[in-house]
Design an enzyme around this catalytic site. Structure first.
Site, PDB file in Angstrom:
ATOM      1  CB  SER A  76      -9.318   4.386  14.405  1.00 25.14           C
ATOM      2  OG  SER A  76      -7.984   4.361  14.007  1.00 25.14           O
ATOM      3  CE  LYS A 102      -4.356   0.224   1.982  1.00 28.33           C
ATOM      4  NZ  LYS A 102      -5.271   0.237   3.109  1.00 28.33           N
ATOM      5  CG  PHE A 107     -20.384   2.735   0.361  1.00 27.79           C
ATOM      6  CD1 PHE A 107     -19.036   2.879   0.101  1.00 27.79           C
ATOM      7  CD2 PHE A 107     -21.006   3.689   1.159  1.00 27.79           C
ATOM      8  CE1 PHE A 107     -18.319   3.952   0.620  1.00 27.79           C
ATOM      9  CE2 PHE A 107     -20.302   4.760   1.689  1.00 27.79           C
ATOM     10  CZ  PHE A 107     -18.953   4.896   1.409  1.00 27.79           C
ATOM     11  CG  ASN A 128      -7.994  -1.847   9.502  1.00 27.35           C
ATOM     12  OD1 ASN A 128      -6.897  -1.479   9.890  1.00 27.35           O
ATOM     13  ND2 ASN A 128      -8.194  -3.033   8.971  1.00 27.35           N
ATOM     14  CB  CYS A 171     -18.621   4.860   8.999  1.00 24.79           C
ATOM     15  SG  CYS A 171     -16.890   5.235   8.789  1.00 24.79           S
ATOM     16  CB  SER A 222     -31.019   4.646  -0.648  1.00 27.96           C
ATOM     17  OG  SER A 222     -30.678   4.229   0.660  1.00 27.96           O
ATOM     18  N   GLY A 230     -24.776   1.926   3.086  1.00 28.96           N
ATOM     19  CA  GLY A 230     -23.616   1.041   3.171  1.00 28.96           C
ATOM     20  C   GLY A 230     -22.432   1.840   3.671  1.00 28.96           C
TER      21      GLY A 230
HETATM   22  C1  UDX Z   1     -20.149   8.512   6.685  1.00 27.86           C
HETATM   23  C2  UDX Z   1     -20.368   9.883   7.331  1.00 27.86           C
HETATM   24  O1  UDX Z   1     -21.135  10.723   6.437  1.00 27.86           O
HETATM   25  C3  UDX Z   1     -19.042  10.535   7.668  1.00 27.86           C
HETATM   26  O2  UDX Z   1     -19.260  11.759   8.356  1.00 27.86           O
HETATM   27  C4  UDX Z   1     -18.232   9.578   8.538  1.00 27.86           C
HETATM   28  O3  UDX Z   1     -16.957  10.151   8.820  1.00 27.86           O
HETATM   29  C5  UDX Z   1     -18.071   8.236   7.845  1.00 27.86           C
HETATM   30  O4  UDX Z   1     -19.352   7.691   7.519  1.00 27.86           O
HETATM   31  P1  UDX Z   1     -19.541   7.664   4.250  1.00 27.86           P
HETATM   32  O5  UDX Z   1     -19.832   6.302   4.785  1.00 27.86           O
HETATM   33  O6  UDX Z   1     -18.277   7.880   3.499  1.00 27.86           O
HETATM   34  O7  UDX Z   1     -19.514   8.724   5.439  1.00 27.86           O
HETATM   35  O8  UDX Z   1     -20.732   8.088   3.264  1.00 27.86           O
HETATM   36  P2  UDX Z   1     -22.144   8.802   3.404  1.00 27.86           P
HETATM   37  O9  UDX Z   1     -22.226   9.864   2.372  1.00 27.86           O
HETATM   38  O10 UDX Z   1     -22.452   9.224   4.780  1.00 27.86           O
HETATM   39  O11 UDX Z   1     -23.147   7.650   2.938  1.00 27.86           O
HETATM   40  C6  UDX Z   1     -23.309   6.449   3.680  1.00 27.86           C
HETATM   41  C7  UDX Z   1     -24.363   5.596   3.041  1.00 27.86           C
HETATM   42  O12 UDX Z   1     -25.657   6.175   3.203  1.00 27.86           O
HETATM   43  C8  UDX Z   1     -24.193   5.400   1.527  1.00 27.86           C
HETATM   44  O13 UDX Z   1     -24.490   4.076   1.185  1.00 27.86           O
HETATM   45  C9  UDX Z   1     -25.207   6.361   0.931  1.00 27.86           C
HETATM   46  O14 UDX Z   1     -25.621   5.987  -0.352  1.00 27.86           O
HETATM   47  C10 UDX Z   1     -26.324   6.249   1.947  1.00 27.86           C
HETATM   48  N1  UDX Z   1     -27.214   7.422   1.970  1.00 27.86           N
HETATM   49  C11 UDX Z   1     -26.744   8.653   2.316  1.00 27.86           C
HETATM   50  C12 UDX Z   1     -28.566   7.254   1.701  1.00 27.86           C
HETATM   51  O15 UDX Z   1     -29.022   6.141   1.413  1.00 27.86           O
HETATM   52  N2  UDX Z   1     -29.398   8.341   1.771  1.00 27.86           N
HETATM   53  C13 UDX Z   1     -28.944   9.586   2.109  1.00 27.86           C
HETATM   54  O16 UDX Z   1     -29.757  10.523   2.152  1.00 27.86           O
HETATM   55  C14 UDX Z   1     -27.573   9.747   2.385  1.00 27.86           C
HETATM   56  P1  ADP Z   2      -9.965   3.566   7.438  1.00 27.65           P
HETATM   57  O1  ADP Z   2     -11.178   3.576   6.538  1.00 27.65           O
HETATM   58  O2  ADP Z   2     -10.306   3.687   8.908  1.00 27.65           O
HETATM   59  O3  ADP Z   2      -8.900   4.532   7.024  1.00 27.65           O
HETATM   60  P2  ADP Z   2      -8.519   1.370   6.180  1.00 27.65           P
HETATM   61  O4  ADP Z   2      -8.802  -0.086   6.300  1.00 27.65           O
HETATM   62  O5  ADP Z   2      -8.742   2.067   4.878  1.00 27.65           O
HETATM   63  O6  ADP Z   2      -9.352   2.074   7.342  1.00 27.65           O
HETATM   64  O7  ADP Z   2      -7.003   1.651   6.567  1.00 27.65           O
HETATM   65  C1  ADP Z   2      -6.394   1.237   7.743  1.00 27.65           C
HETATM   66  C2  ADP Z   2      -4.913   0.961   7.460  1.00 27.65           C
HETATM   67  O8  ADP Z   2      -4.265   0.697   8.709  1.00 27.65           O
HETATM   68  C3  ADP Z   2      -4.652  -0.253   6.575  1.00 27.65           C
HETATM   69  O9  ADP Z   2      -3.901   0.156   5.436  1.00 27.65           O
HETATM   70  C4  ADP Z   2      -3.831  -1.217   7.473  1.00 27.65           C
HETATM   71  O10 ADP Z   2      -2.804  -1.882   6.753  1.00 27.65           O
HETATM   72  C5  ADP Z   2      -3.222  -0.245   8.483  1.00 27.65           C
HETATM   73  N1  ADP Z   2      -2.851  -0.892   9.750  1.00 27.65           N
HETATM   74  C6  ADP Z   2      -3.605  -1.698  10.535  1.00 27.65           C
HETATM   75  N2  ADP Z   2      -2.914  -2.080  11.643  1.00 27.65           N
HETATM   76  C7  ADP Z   2      -1.696  -1.493  11.564  1.00 27.65           C
HETATM   77  C8  ADP Z   2      -0.530  -1.496  12.400  1.00 27.65           C
HETATM   78  N3  ADP Z   2      -0.513  -2.183  13.560  1.00 27.65           N
HETATM   79  N4  ADP Z   2       0.546  -0.802  11.992  1.00 27.65           N
HETATM   80  C9  ADP Z   2       0.535  -0.109  10.826  1.00 27.65           C
HETATM   81  N5  ADP Z   2      -0.540  -0.059   9.988  1.00 27.65           N
HETATM   82  C10 ADP Z   2      -1.644  -0.741  10.349  1.00 27.65           C
END
Ligand code: UDX
Ligand code: ADP
Ligand code: UDX
Length: 477
Positions: free
Chosen positions: A131, A42, A341, A91, A279, A272, A276
């Site tokens: 995180s 990565k 998603f 993560n 988070c 929708s 997804g």
């Molecule tokens: C979310 C939060 O918005 C963000 O603040 C947090 O840090 C991480 O989680 P994200 O998951 O990237 O962000 O996308 P988001 O735009 O929130 O959408 C999440 C899901 O909800 C998607 O699948 C989207 O399609 C769906 N969605 C969103 C709906 O179905 N309806 C809506 O009105 C808004």
């Molecule tokens: P997020 O959406 O929270 O950013 P991701 O899964 O995209 O989560 O990224 C998390 C990253 O953290 C991954 O690239 C993974 O390899 C890295 N990671 C997990 N554990 C460790 C660790 N102990 N040391 C260094 N990197 C790590």
């Protein structure tokens, strides 16, 4: 004891760590930012011309700052030794085993980073959890770090919580212009100094009044609650979408009318096929788990309802497709438009498309999947996890061309709201499909009336079916 922050390190080069650090490097030329990850491949990608994640505006910022004040490295000990401030941005997936399985976030990666920091720090560090973590995780990190301090007096740690609110697809915009930055810390003088040090970093581009400082636990809990509220709004409108389908109300009209109340607001009210992303589900479940651990079962049940409605909405949509295709999809080709998603991202984590596809595969439908950003290997991998590689082999084909995906299909199912779907030539698509041809819009992006004029049978989430609504008809109202 904590000097001005000049060297920032982020452990975890993922969707959060990468863009966040790119923005810090971009906005703070006086700060050297190093992003490290245990996944060397990565890091190589971050150092290449093709970055591992796609976000509008990310490439430009990374290419401009890389090698100047932004570095990507696999040398975690060195980066930690040299840092003034360390973000933990690894993560925290939902646990798939043991206590809290399916509910609690897995903190093994966070803990492992805390131990690595304890091992290599060598001097004072501000440690910042970015995180999403359960409330009181900072305490666990602090406990590991304080233990290291016992044997090494020059070590000093302060643990802060600074959750990230960026959304995928708009990450750079969210980072450049956040609604707020939230920083939680200890109320001790040392804690206040650490908080102030991080505030100073953000002040390079975020107005001071948008930087909120709280105690650590408020900050940790606020992140979970923010995501739970957003997810809850989607489940609320999705629950209403079912009422609309059964009564002839239109969910978009209802959402508009309701959202015009400034106390409610119009955002996150788009019905929708279900939310997804990495988070929402994880954080709502984490909140549910927290409430259960605190013996607050009523609160846990309340929030669990958000997930139940989401699962139900996906299932309901798949059932609708099967019912409308004359109660059998066995061996029928069904074109799936969109697998990410949400639009403008190639991320498929917890995508509703996975679940709807799975339900259709269980009925032996043959899926022809098209997504402008998700690679074929990722589609096959995700579906393989949910079903079996043999089923995927037999039932799933991934296309680079939507017109090919739709050719000879009985139906098109829209599962992601990609803008380009609205520009397709649906007359041409209709002509190439099996008839009667149907379109199921799980994202409310297509013009139903225009499609019906072409000859499609249409179904959209949250509005009464194809035929004009008839109060005395068979809707069951
Ligand atoms: C979310 C939060 O918005 C963000 O603040 C947090 O840090 C991480 O989680 P994200 O998951 O990237 O962000 O996308 P988001 O735009 O929130 O959408 C999440 C899901 O909800 C998607 O699948 C989207 O399609 C769906 N969605 C969103 C709906 O179905 N309806 C809506 O009105 C808004
Ligand atoms: P997020 O959406 O929270 O950013 P991701 O899964 O995209 O989560 O990224 C998390 C990253 O953290 C991954 O690239 C993974 O390899 C890295 N990671 C997990 N554990 C460790 C660790 N102990 N040391 C260094 N990197 C790590
Ligand atoms: C409500 C709606 O606001 C109004 O639009 C509708 O036409 C009629 O119902 P009302 O019942 O007069 O109006 O008062 P409202 O201000 O909405 O408060 C309702 C209850 O909620 C009160 O008991 C209030 O104390 C409580 N409340 C309101 C809270 O507990 N917390 C809040 O944040 C807001």
């Amino acid at each position: 004891m904590f000097k001005k922050v000049e060297r920032v390190v982020c452990v975890g080069a993922g969707y959060v760590g990468g863009p966040t650090c790119a923005m810090i490097a971009h906005k703070c030329p006086g700060i050297t930012v190093t992003v490290v990850d245990m996944n060397a491949a990565k890091i190589d990608e971050w150092n290449s011309d093709k970055l591992p994640i796609f976000e509008h505006g990310l490439d430009e910022i990374v290419f401009a700052a890389r090698g100047k004040n932004l570095f990507f490295s696999s040398d975690i000990p060195k980066a930690i030794r040299e840092a003034d401030l360390i973000f933990i941005s690894v993560n925290t997936p939902t646990k798939t085993y043991g206590r809290g399985k399916g509910m609690a976030p897995d903190l093994k990666y966070v803990e492992s980073v805390a131990r690595t920091i304890a091992q290599y720090a060598g001097g004072p560090k501000i440690v910042v959890e970015k995180s999403t973590v359960p409330v009181k995780a900072a305490e666990s990190i602090g406990c590991i770090l304080r233990d290291a301090q016992k044997n090494c007096p020059e070590l000093k740690f302060q643990v802060l919580s600074n959750p990230e609110f960026l959304a995928e697809g708009t990450a750079m915009r969210d980072l450049a212009n956040p609604d707020r930055v939230l920083i939680g810390g200890e109320s001790s003088p040392e804690g206040a100094l650490a908080v102030e040090a991080l505030v100073t970093v953000y002040e390079n581009w975020v107005p001071r009044e948008r930087i909120i400082t709280t105690n650590t636990w408020s900050s940790e809990l606020s992140k979970l609650v923010a995501n739970a509220f957003l997810a809850q709004r989607i489940s609320s409108i999705n629950a209403i979408s079912a009422v609309c389908e059964a009564t002839g109300a239109d969910v978009s009209e209802v959402a508009h009318a309701v959202g015009c109340d400034t106390r409610i607001g119009n955002k996150f009210l788009k019905a929708s096929v279900g939310f997804g992303g990495s988070c929402f589900q994880k954080d709502v479940l984490s909140l549910v788990y927290l409430c259960e651990s605190l013996n607050l079962q009523k609160v846990a049940d309340y929030w669990h309802g958000v997930i139940e409605i989401n699962d139900w909405q996906r299932r309901r949509f798949a059932d609708k497709i099967i019912a409308e295709l004359f109660n059998t999809v066995t061996d029928k080709k069904i074109a799936v438009f969109g697998f990410a998603f949400k639009k403008d991202t190639g991320d498929t984590r917890e995508s509703s498309a996975i679940h709807v596809s799975k339900h259709l595969m269980e009925e032996h439908a043959r899926l022809a999947i098209y997504d402008p950003k998700v690679p074929k290997s990722q589609v096959l991998y995700e579906l393989g996890l949910q079903t079996s590689p043999a089923d995927v082999e037999k039932l799933v084909t991934v296309y680079n061309d939507p017109y090919e995906a739709a050719k000879d299909a009985h139906a098109i199912v829209v599962l992601t709201e990609w803008d380009e779907f609205t520009t397709f030539d649906f007359s041409r698509i209709h002509a190439s499909m099996r008839h009667p041809a149907a379109i199921f819009d799980g994202r409310l992006i297509l013009d139903q009336k225009a499609l019906r004029e072409i000859g499609f049978r249409t179904f959209a989430i949250g509005s009464a079916p194809d035929q004009a609504y008839n109060l005395f008809g068979t809707s069951g109202y």
